[in-house]
Design a protein around this motif. Structure first.
Motif, PDB file in Angstrom:
ATOM      1  N   ALA A   1      -2.704  -7.357   9.553  1.00 31.02           N
ATOM      2  CA  ALA A   1      -2.838  -6.221   8.643  1.00 31.02           C
ATOM      3  C   ALA A   1      -2.454  -4.899   9.309  1.00 31.02           C
ATOM      4  O   ALA A   1      -1.894  -4.014   8.664  1.00 31.02           O
ATOM      5  N   GLU A   2      -2.718  -4.756  10.602  1.00 31.78           N
ATOM      6  CA  GLU A   2      -2.379  -3.507  11.308  1.00 31.78           C
ATOM      7  C   GLU A   2      -0.870  -3.304  11.361  1.00 31.78           C
ATOM      8  O   GLU A   2      -0.381  -2.192  11.188  1.00 31.78           O
ATOM      9  N   LEU A   3      -0.121  -4.379  11.612  1.00 35.67           N
ATOM     10  CA  LEU A   3       1.343  -4.266  11.625  1.00 35.67           C
ATOM     11  C   LEU A   3       1.884  -4.027  10.221  1.00 35.67           C
ATOM     12  O   LEU A   3       2.820  -3.256  10.037  1.00 35.67           O
ATOM     13  N   LEU A   4       1.291  -4.680   9.232  1.00 39.86           N
ATOM     14  CA  LEU A   4       1.741  -4.506   7.846  1.00 39.86           C
ATOM     15  C   LEU A   4       1.602  -3.064   7.386  1.00 39.86           C
ATOM     16  O   LEU A   4       2.431  -2.569   6.628  1.00 39.86           O
ATOM     17  N   LYS A   5       0.559  -2.387   7.850  1.00 39.77           N
ATOM     18  CA  LYS A   5       0.306  -1.008   7.446  1.00 39.77           C
ATOM     19  C   LYS A   5       1.478  -0.097   7.838  1.00 39.77           C
ATOM     20  O   LYS A   5       1.734   0.907   7.196  1.00 39.77           O
ATOM     21  N   LYS A   6       2.210  -0.474   8.884  1.00 37.22           N
ATOM     22  CA  LYS A   6       3.338   0.330   9.370  1.00 37.22           C
ATOM     23  C   LYS A   6       4.618   0.083   8.579  1.00 37.22           C
ATOM     24  O   LYS A   6       5.608   0.777   8.765  1.00 37.22           O
ATOM     25  N   VAL A   7       4.610  -0.918   7.710  1.00 33.77           N
ATOM     26  CA  VAL A   7       5.782  -1.232   6.882  1.00 33.77           C
ATOM     27  C   VAL A   7       5.705  -0.385   5.612  1.00 33.77           C
ATOM     28  O   VAL A   7       4.677  -0.387   4.922  1.00 33.77           O
ATOM     29  N   ALA A   8       6.769   0.345   5.314  1.00 33.23           N
ATOM     30  CA  ALA A   8       6.770   1.279   4.178  1.00 33.23           C
ATOM     31  C   ALA A   8       6.316   0.619   2.876  1.00 33.23           C
ATOM     32  O   ALA A   8       5.601   1.234   2.088  1.00 33.23           O
ATOM     33  N   LEU A   9       6.688  -0.618   2.654  1.00 34.13           N
ATOM     34  CA  LEU A   9       6.320  -1.317   1.421  1.00 34.13           C
ATOM     35  C   LEU A   9       4.809  -1.412   1.253  1.00 34.13           C
ATOM     36  O   LEU A   9       4.293  -1.347   0.145  1.00 34.13           O
ATOM     37  N   PHE A  10       4.074  -1.532   2.344  1.00 32.66           N
ATOM     38  CA  PHE A  10       2.639  -1.793   2.286  1.00 32.66           C
ATOM     39  C   PHE A  10       1.774  -0.595   2.650  1.00 32.66           C
ATOM     40  O   PHE A  10       0.552  -0.693   2.649  1.00 32.66           O
ATOM     41  N   GLU A  11       2.372   0.551   2.962  1.00 31.31           N
ATOM     42  CA  GLU A  11       1.583   1.663   3.482  1.00 31.31           C
ATOM     43  C   GLU A  11       0.575   2.226   2.485  1.00 31.31           C
ATOM     44  O   GLU A  11      -0.397   2.852   2.889  1.00 31.31           O
ATOM     45  N   GLY A  12       0.738   2.000   1.179  1.00 33.77           N
ATOM     46  CA  GLY A  12      -0.204   2.515   0.198  1.00 33.77           C
ATOM     47  C   GLY A  12      -1.366   1.579  -0.099  1.00 33.77           C
ATOM     48  O   GLY A  12      -2.213   1.880  -0.939  1.00 33.77           O
ATOM     49  N   LEU A  13      -1.431   0.450   0.596  1.00 32.06           N
ATOM     50  CA  LEU A  13      -2.474  -0.540   0.329  1.00 32.06           C
ATOM     51  C   LEU A  13      -3.735  -0.272   1.152  1.00 32.06           C
ATOM     52  O   LEU A  13      -3.673   0.285   2.237  1.00 32.06           O
ATOM     53  N   THR A  14      -4.859  -0.700   0.618  1.00 30.13           N
ATOM     54  CA  THR A  14      -6.134  -0.597   1.329  1.00 30.13           C
ATOM     55  C   THR A  14      -6.203  -1.680   2.412  1.00 30.13           C
ATOM     56  O   THR A  14      -5.405  -2.626   2.404  1.00 30.13           O
ATOM     57  N   GLN A  15      -7.186  -1.571   3.319  1.00 25.59           N
ATOM     58  CA  GLN A  15      -7.365  -2.588   4.358  1.00 25.59           C
ATOM     59  C   GLN A  15      -7.580  -3.973   3.747  1.00 25.59           C
ATOM     60  O   GLN A  15      -7.042  -4.955   4.230  1.00 25.59           O
ATOM     61  N   GLY A  16      -8.382  -4.034   2.684  1.00 25.76           N
ATOM     62  CA  GLY A  16      -8.642  -5.317   2.026  1.00 25.76           C
ATOM     63  C   GLY A  16      -7.378  -5.921   1.435  1.00 25.76           C
ATOM     64  O   GLY A  16      -7.140  -7.126   1.548  1.00 25.76           O
ATOM     65  N   GLN A  17      -6.566  -5.082   0.808  1.00 22.69           N
ATOM     66  CA  GLN A  17      -5.310  -5.558   0.229  1.00 22.69           C
ATOM     67  C   GLN A  17      -4.340  -5.995   1.325  1.00 22.69           C
ATOM     68  O   GLN A  17      -3.662  -7.016   1.185  1.00 22.69           O
ATOM     69  N   LEU A  18      -4.291  -5.234   2.415  1.00 24.93           N
ATOM     70  CA  LEU A  18      -3.430  -5.611   3.546  1.00 24.93           C
ATOM     71  C   LEU A  18      -3.840  -6.973   4.103  1.00 24.93           C
ATOM     72  O   LEU A  18      -2.988  -7.790   4.440  1.00 24.93           O
ATOM     73  N   ALA A  19      -5.147  -7.211   4.181  1.00 20.23           N
ATOM     74  CA  ALA A  19      -5.636  -8.501   4.680  1.00 20.23           C
ATOM     75  C   ALA A  19      -5.188  -9.640   3.765  1.00 20.23           C
ATOM     76  O   ALA A  19      -4.805 -10.715   4.241  1.00 20.23           O
ATOM     77  N   LYS A  20      -5.198  -9.399   2.448  1.00 19.51           N
ATOM     78  CA  LYS A  20      -4.738 -10.426   1.504  1.00 19.51           C
ATOM     79  C   LYS A  20      -3.246 -10.696   1.678  1.00 19.51           C
ATOM     80  O   LYS A  20      -2.807 -11.848   1.698  1.00 19.51           O
TER      81      LYS A  20
END
Length: 152
Positions: free
Chosen positions: A3-22
């Motif tokens: 999830a930490e790496l995903l947060k750095k991807v522009a596509l996923f930057e607007g997601l919450t921690q819970g959504q990133l985990a999913k």
């Protein structure tokens, strides 16, 4: 991909921690040597990709000219997203420019997650729209340049 790496991807930057985990649970990693095709223009596509490391070249084959590189993408960028939005053949080739590792997300899994989490779907779909709009604008600029050059 975590999830930490995903947060750095522009596509996923607007997601919450819970959504990133999913989202992090959806994909799987693949490695490609330099020169390998991830997909070819005209093939059916059922997944999109996020580059973990290395570089991927997006290109088209132009009759009489050969390969025309449209973009060289690096770690943190994504591509192939049209396959998760619509059911049409790949519009270009994706080739490992140098050896790379990508994170692949299947359309069916992403569809299921977006169906169950409407807030996540809203954020992702608007990001897809912005990405496609930017890429269309870049293509229009390239076409203008091509016609300007061809007049000489």
């Amino acid at each position: 991909m975590d999830a930490e790496l995903l947060k750095k991807v522009a596509l996923f930057e607007g997601l919450t921690q819970g959504q990133l985990a999913k989202v992090a649970q959806l994909g799987h990693t693949r490695d490609y040597p330099a020169g390998a095709f991830l997909f070819r223009e005209g093939e059916s596509g059922q997944e999109m990709f996020v580059i973990s490391s290395g570089k991927v070249r997006i290109s088209k084959s132009v009759p009489g000219i050969g390969e025309e590189a449209l973009a060289i993408l690096e770690a943190g960028q994504y591509f192939g997203e049209m396959a998760v939005i619509e059911d049409s053949p790949r519009s270009a080739d994706a080739i490992a420019h140098i050896s790379c590792s990508v994170w692949a997300i299947e359309r069916s899994k992403l569809d299921q997650l977006m169906f169950t989490d409407k807030d996540l779907a809203y954020v992702l779909l608007w990001t897809f729209v912005r990405t496609l709009s930017e890429r269309l604008r870049e293509t229009n600029d390239k076409i203008k340049s091509f016609f300007a050059i061809s007049r000489f």
